[in-house]
Design a protein around this motif. Structure first.
Motif, PDB file in Angstrom:
ATOM      1  N   GLU A   1      25.911  -2.969 -12.873  1.00  0.00           N
ATOM      2  CA  GLU A   1      25.168  -2.606 -14.079  1.00  0.00           C
ATOM      3  C   GLU A   1      23.718  -2.229 -13.779  1.00  0.00           C
ATOM      4  O   GLU A   1      23.003  -1.744 -14.667  1.00  0.00           O
ATOM      5  N   ASN A   2      23.273  -2.416 -12.541  1.00  0.00           N
ATOM      6  CA  ASN A   2      21.907  -2.044 -12.154  1.00  0.00           C
ATOM      7  C   ASN A   2      21.819  -0.624 -11.603  1.00  0.00           C
ATOM      8  O   ASN A   2      20.750  -0.186 -11.175  1.00  0.00           O
ATOM      9  N   ILE A   3      22.946   0.101 -11.604  1.00  0.00           N
ATOM     10  CA  ILE A   3      22.984   1.441 -11.013  1.00  0.00           C
ATOM     11  C   ILE A   3      23.142   2.493 -12.103  1.00  0.00           C
ATOM     12  O   ILE A   3      24.015   2.379 -12.968  1.00  0.00           O
ATOM     13  N   LEU A   4      22.309   3.516 -12.063  1.00  0.00           N
ATOM     14  CA  LEU A   4      22.474   4.678 -12.932  1.00  0.00           C
ATOM     15  C   LEU A   4      23.012   5.823 -12.087  1.00  0.00           C
ATOM     16  O   LEU A   4      22.357   6.291 -11.155  1.00  0.00           O
ATOM     17  N   PHE A   5      24.218   6.267 -12.396  1.00  0.00           N
ATOM     18  CA  PHE A   5      24.843   7.378 -11.697  1.00  0.00           C
ATOM     19  C   PHE A   5      24.432   8.681 -12.393  1.00  0.00           C
ATOM     20  O   PHE A   5      24.337   8.719 -13.623  1.00  0.00           O
ATOM     21  N   LEU A   6      24.232   9.729 -11.628  1.00  0.00           N
ATOM     22  CA  LEU A   6      23.809  10.976 -12.258  1.00  0.00           C
ATOM     23  C   LEU A   6      24.277  12.189 -11.477  1.00  0.00           C
ATOM     24  O   LEU A   6      24.611  12.124 -10.296  1.00  0.00           O
ATOM     25  N   ASP A   7      24.276  13.317 -12.171  1.00  0.00           N
ATOM     26  CA  ASP A   7      24.579  14.613 -11.568  1.00  0.00           C
ATOM     27  C   ASP A   7      23.850  15.667 -12.383  1.00  0.00           C
ATOM     28  O   ASP A   7      23.636  15.498 -13.589  1.00  0.00           O
ATOM     29  N   ILE A   8      23.450  16.753 -11.720  1.00  0.00           N
ATOM     30  CA  ILE A   8      22.780  17.842 -12.433  1.00  0.00           C
ATOM     31  C   ILE A   8      23.541  19.149 -12.220  1.00  0.00           C
ATOM     32  O   ILE A   8      24.242  19.309 -11.217  1.00  0.00           O
TER      33      ILE A   8
ATOM     34  N   ILE B   1      20.336  27.239  -6.704  1.00  0.00           N
ATOM     35  CA  ILE B   1      20.271  26.214  -5.660  1.00  0.00           C
ATOM     36  C   ILE B   1      18.825  25.820  -5.357  1.00  0.00           C
ATOM     37  O   ILE B   1      18.554  24.689  -4.964  1.00  0.00           O
ATOM     38  N   TRP B   2      17.896  26.740  -5.557  1.00  0.00           N
ATOM     39  CA  TRP B   2      16.487  26.496  -5.233  1.00  0.00           C
ATOM     40  C   TRP B   2      15.693  26.170  -6.498  1.00  0.00           C
ATOM     41  O   TRP B   2      15.689  26.948  -7.466  1.00  0.00           O
ATOM     42  N   ALA B   3      14.972  25.065  -6.483  1.00  0.00           N
ATOM     43  CA  ALA B   3      14.204  24.643  -7.655  1.00  0.00           C
ATOM     44  C   ALA B   3      13.094  25.623  -8.006  1.00  0.00           C
ATOM     45  O   ALA B   3      12.656  25.686  -9.152  1.00  0.00           O
TER      46      ALA B   3
ATOM     47  N   LYS C   1      20.056  12.731  -2.479  1.00  0.00           N
ATOM     48  CA  LYS C   1      18.801  12.715  -1.741  1.00  0.00           C
ATOM     49  C   LYS C   1      18.406  14.104  -1.255  1.00  0.00           C
ATOM     50  O   LYS C   1      17.217  14.391  -1.072  1.00  0.00           O
ATOM     51  N   GLU C   2      19.388  14.968  -1.053  1.00  0.00           N
ATOM     52  CA  GLU C   2      19.108  16.324  -0.594  1.00  0.00           C
ATOM     53  C   GLU C   2      18.978  17.312  -1.748  1.00  0.00           C
ATOM     54  O   GLU C   2      18.340  18.355  -1.602  1.00  0.00           O
ATOM     55  N   PHE C   3      19.593  16.988  -2.881  1.00  0.00           N
ATOM     56  CA  PHE C   3      19.619  17.982  -3.962  1.00  0.00           C
ATOM     57  C   PHE C   3      19.120  17.437  -5.290  1.00  0.00           C
ATOM     58  O   PHE C   3      18.043  17.809  -5.754  1.00  0.00           O
ATOM     59  N   ASP C   4      19.870  16.548  -5.943  1.00  0.00           N
ATOM     60  CA  ASP C   4      19.571  16.158  -7.328  1.00  0.00           C
ATOM     61  C   ASP C   4      18.182  15.562  -7.500  1.00  0.00           C
ATOM     62  O   ASP C   4      17.422  16.002  -8.380  1.00  0.00           O
ATOM     63  N   PHE C   5      17.838  14.557  -6.696  1.00  0.00           N
ATOM     64  CA  PHE C   5      16.569  13.859  -6.891  1.00  0.00           C
ATOM     65  C   PHE C   5      15.362  14.765  -6.633  1.00  0.00           C
ATOM     66  O   PHE C   5      14.447  14.830  -7.465  1.00  0.00           O
TER      67      PHE C   5
ATOM     68  N   ARG D   1      11.228  20.297 -10.618  1.00  0.00           N
ATOM     69  CA  ARG D   1      11.215  20.939 -11.932  1.00  0.00           C
ATOM     70  C   ARG D   1      10.293  20.207 -12.903  1.00  0.00           C
ATOM     71  O   ARG D   1       9.676  20.826 -13.775  1.00  0.00           O
ATOM     72  N   MET D   2      10.181  18.893 -12.763  1.00  0.00           N
ATOM     73  CA  MET D   2       9.234  18.148 -13.594  1.00  0.00           C
ATOM     74  C   MET D   2       7.806  18.590 -13.302  1.00  0.00           C
ATOM     75  O   MET D   2       7.004  18.807 -14.219  1.00  0.00           O
ATOM     76  N   ILE D   3       7.473  18.740 -12.030  1.00  0.00           N
ATOM     77  CA  ILE D   3       6.131  19.190 -11.666  1.00  0.00           C
ATOM     78  C   ILE D   3       5.859  20.581 -12.229  1.00  0.00           C
ATOM     79  O   ILE D   3       4.792  20.864 -12.773  1.00  0.00           O
ATOM     80  N   ILE D   4       6.836  21.475 -12.116  1.00  0.00           N
ATOM     81  CA  ILE D   4       6.683  22.838 -12.634  1.00  0.00           C
ATOM     82  C   ILE D   4       6.394  22.830 -14.133  1.00  0.00           C
ATOM     83  O   ILE D   4       5.595  23.625 -14.636  1.00  0.00           O
ATOM     84  N   HIS D   5       7.017  21.891 -14.865  1.00  0.00           N
ATOM     85  CA  HIS D   5       6.820  21.805 -16.317  1.00  0.00           C
ATOM     86  C   HIS D   5       5.653  20.901 -16.721  1.00  0.00           C
ATOM     87  O   HIS D   5       5.419  20.695 -17.914  1.00  0.00           O
ATOM     88  N   GLY D   6       4.934  20.377 -15.738  1.00  0.00           N
ATOM     89  CA  GLY D   6       3.793  19.532 -16.061  1.00  0.00           C
ATOM     90  C   GLY D   6       4.179  18.153 -16.566  1.00  0.00           C
ATOM     91  O   GLY D   6       3.403  17.509 -17.282  1.00  0.00           O
ATOM     92  N   ILE D   7       5.358  17.675 -16.195  1.00  0.00           N
ATOM     93  CA  ILE D   7       5.829  16.348 -16.589  1.00  0.00           C
ATOM     94  C   ILE D   7       5.525  15.374 -15.454  1.00  0.00           C
ATOM     95  O   ILE D   7       5.877  15.638 -14.295  1.00  0.00           O
ATOM     96  N   SER D   8       4.879  14.275 -15.765  1.00  0.00           N
ATOM     97  CA  SER D   8       4.603  13.286 -14.719  1.00  0.00           C
ATOM     98  C   SER D   8       5.921  12.696 -14.220  1.00  0.00           C
ATOM     99  O   SER D   8       6.822  12.394 -14.998  1.00  0.00           O
TER     100      SER D   8
END
Length: 237
Positions: free
Chosen positions: A8-15, A58-60, A119-123, A129-136
């Protein structure tokens, strides 16, 4: 060590990502030249920059996120459920919503994020993309200054490598050899661009993304030597 982590301490994700513009000619002349330079090694003499543009997701720097799906275990006594939900639509909005989830429910030191090849892609893609949009960048994604053992991420592909850095294994292959129902029973990553821009079927992409999240959780269960989730225990919320 893997067995000691409470599920329950793990958040699984995919983009899921696509080129930021549908067509190469929509890019400015400067962007077209930068794309040409960025992909010169991958293209070699086989493709022009325009012909190669359908892979820009593939490229952010040239793509965008259209869906982030997440899943988490909910334990009630001996009953185990896996709940999935998705953030989709306009990219800045979905990134903000995802950040709010992390900071409100998965911000403690014991919380971990898990993805296949994360570690190579999603994160890093999410962070860029957050930096590009000015999101901390939220703490769980921001790796500046962190030592390797301080990074709060699990990667099922990395776990399968067992230290073999040259060994790439797709989620589809891993689920096949581990006897897990395949998440790739409809579309695969190479088709997401066309489904988004041509078919305009975002719901289909969301379903596909959530299936990858479920498959990643099932893989982790197999790594722990535990029973797979039955279909009845998987809920969309």
């Amino acid at each position: 060590m893997l067995h000691k982590i409470p599920l329950e301490n793990i958040l699984f994700l995919d983009i899921e990502t696509v080129p930021e513009k549908e067509h190469f000619e929509e890019l400015s002349e400067v962007q077209q030249e930068l794309w040409s330079q960025k992909t010169e090694y991958q293209r070699k003499d086989e493709y022009t920059a325009e012909e190669f543009y359908d892979r820009a997701g593939i490229w952010a720097e040239f793509g965008k996120i259209i869906c982030i799906s997440v899943g988490y275990f909910s334990l009630k006594g001996s009953e185990r459920q896996f709940r999935t939900t998705s953030f989709y639509g306009e990219e800045k909005s979905l990134l903000t919503d995802f950040k709010n989830l992390l900071e409100s429910h998965f911000s403690q030191s014991y919380h971990l994020l898990c993805a296949h090849n994360g570690k190579e892609f999603d994160f890093p893609y999410i962070a860029r993309r957050m930096i590009i949009h000015g999101i901390s960048i939220p703490f769980k994604i921001n790796l500046f200054g962190k030592k390797p053992w301080e990074v709060p991420h699990l990667d099922t592909m990395e776990l399968w490598k067992f230290g073999d850095f040259k060994h790439y294994t797709s989620l589809k292959l891993l689920t096949s050899i581990l006897g897990i129902p395949s998440p790739k029973d409809d579309i695969d990553g190479s088709q997401v661009r066309d489904v988004f821009y041509i078919e305009k079927d975002l719901d289909r992409i969301i379903t596909y993304c959530e299936k990858d999240v479920i498959a990643t959780a099932q893989v982790l269960l197999r790594f722990r030597g535990e029973d797979l989730l039955p279909e009845a225990a998987i809920l969309h919320v």
